[in-house]
Motif scaffolding. Structure first.
Motif: not given
Length: 283
Positions: A39-40, A161-162, A32-33, A46-49
């Motif tokens: 998501x944040x 989140x898509x 969950x976290x 910032x999509x590449x994580x």
């Protein structure tokens, strides 16, 4: 976590005097976290994580009211997550998204660094974690040490989140109980290996690791390595069936093997699998 969120990830342990309703239960999972953090980040472009989190999780062992420490578990976990692109679209290289194999490669390298890569086995698509698809478990002496895979779309949607997210959850408490052996140098092999492979059609409820155990128990000391290299599911195989393909590696450190002795061992293994698991040899 609030009780509704906590229930999605296990049997939560309630807090006796929570400060508010959003902190009513101890977390039963780190997922969950992690998804909230992803998501944040996505919302600020910032999509590449590549992320990880270490923490303790708590689970009730039954539905009764907690009376003592024996009624729940507390374990330390580490959760890894990959999402977005592993390679950006630049001159001379095309964009590439993270996938299941990036996750598996990362996990395997981590196991090598702590000398556990030769002590564990794998089980594919048999995880009891309802939040994952394309999953696999890491097993040590029949105990699940870790589980990972692709997070299902319905759960990602709850966090807006898509894009695809891949996670892997290690139970550090169980890892600490394992005493890895000391790595030693082995002399390079002087004699050629002989490679054989086969594929069997088996019932969907038969785990790949069960077939590996049968191969190990049936093969002679000439059989050194076994690798599952393909899992195939299709209606053409029959209802409730899947295909498992394995590669077998034979050699001897002191001499060259003959085709005859390898063939004898190879077909002995095949017949045992066919008999014991009602399997059908493909091709």
């Amino acid at each position: 976590l609030n009780h509704e969120s906590a229930q999605k990830y296990g049997n939560p342990v309630p807090v006796m005097n929570p400060q508010n309703s959003e902190m009513s239960d101890l977390r039963p999972s780190l997922l969950h976290g992690m998804l909230s953090t992803i998501s944040r980040n996505i919302k600020v472009k910032e999509k590449n994580l590549r992320l990880f989190e270490i923490g303790h999780v708590f689970k009730k062992l039954n539905e009764n009211k907690i009376k003592g420490f024996e009624d729940f578990t507390e374990e330390e976990h580490i959760l890894f997550a990959l999402t977005g692109n592993s390679i950006e679209n630049e001159w001379g290289q095309q964009e590439k998204k993270y996938d299941f194999y990036d996750l598996k490669g990362f996990v395997n390298e981590s196991l090598k660094n702590i000398y556990l890569d030769n002590l564990i086995s794998y089980s594919y698509n048999n995880s009891r974690n309802v939040h994952l698809e394309y999953s696999y478990d890491i097993i040590y002496q029949k105990n699940v040490l870790a589980v990972g895979g692709k997070v299902i779309k319905s759960l990602l949607k709850e966090y807006d989140i898509e894009q695809e997210v891949y996670v892997f959850d290690f139970n550090i408490s169980k890892l600490k109980e394992i005493k890895p052996g000391t790595k030693r140098f082995s002399e390079l092999l002087k004699y050629p290996k002989i490679i054989r492979d086969f594929a069997f059609v088996v019932d969907n409820n038969i785990d790949s690791s069960v077939i590996i155990d049968t191969i190990k128990n049936t093969g002679s000391k000439l059989l050194k390595n076994i690798k599952l290299f393909d899992i195939f599911e299709s209606g053409s195989l029959g209802e409730g069936k899947k295909s498992l393909a394995y590669q077998l590696e034979f050699y001897d450190e002191n001499r060259t093997l003959t085709e005859e002795e390898v063939e004898k061992d190879f077909w002995k293994i095949i017949e045992e699998i066919k008999t014991k698991h009602k399997a059908q040899l493909r091709g």
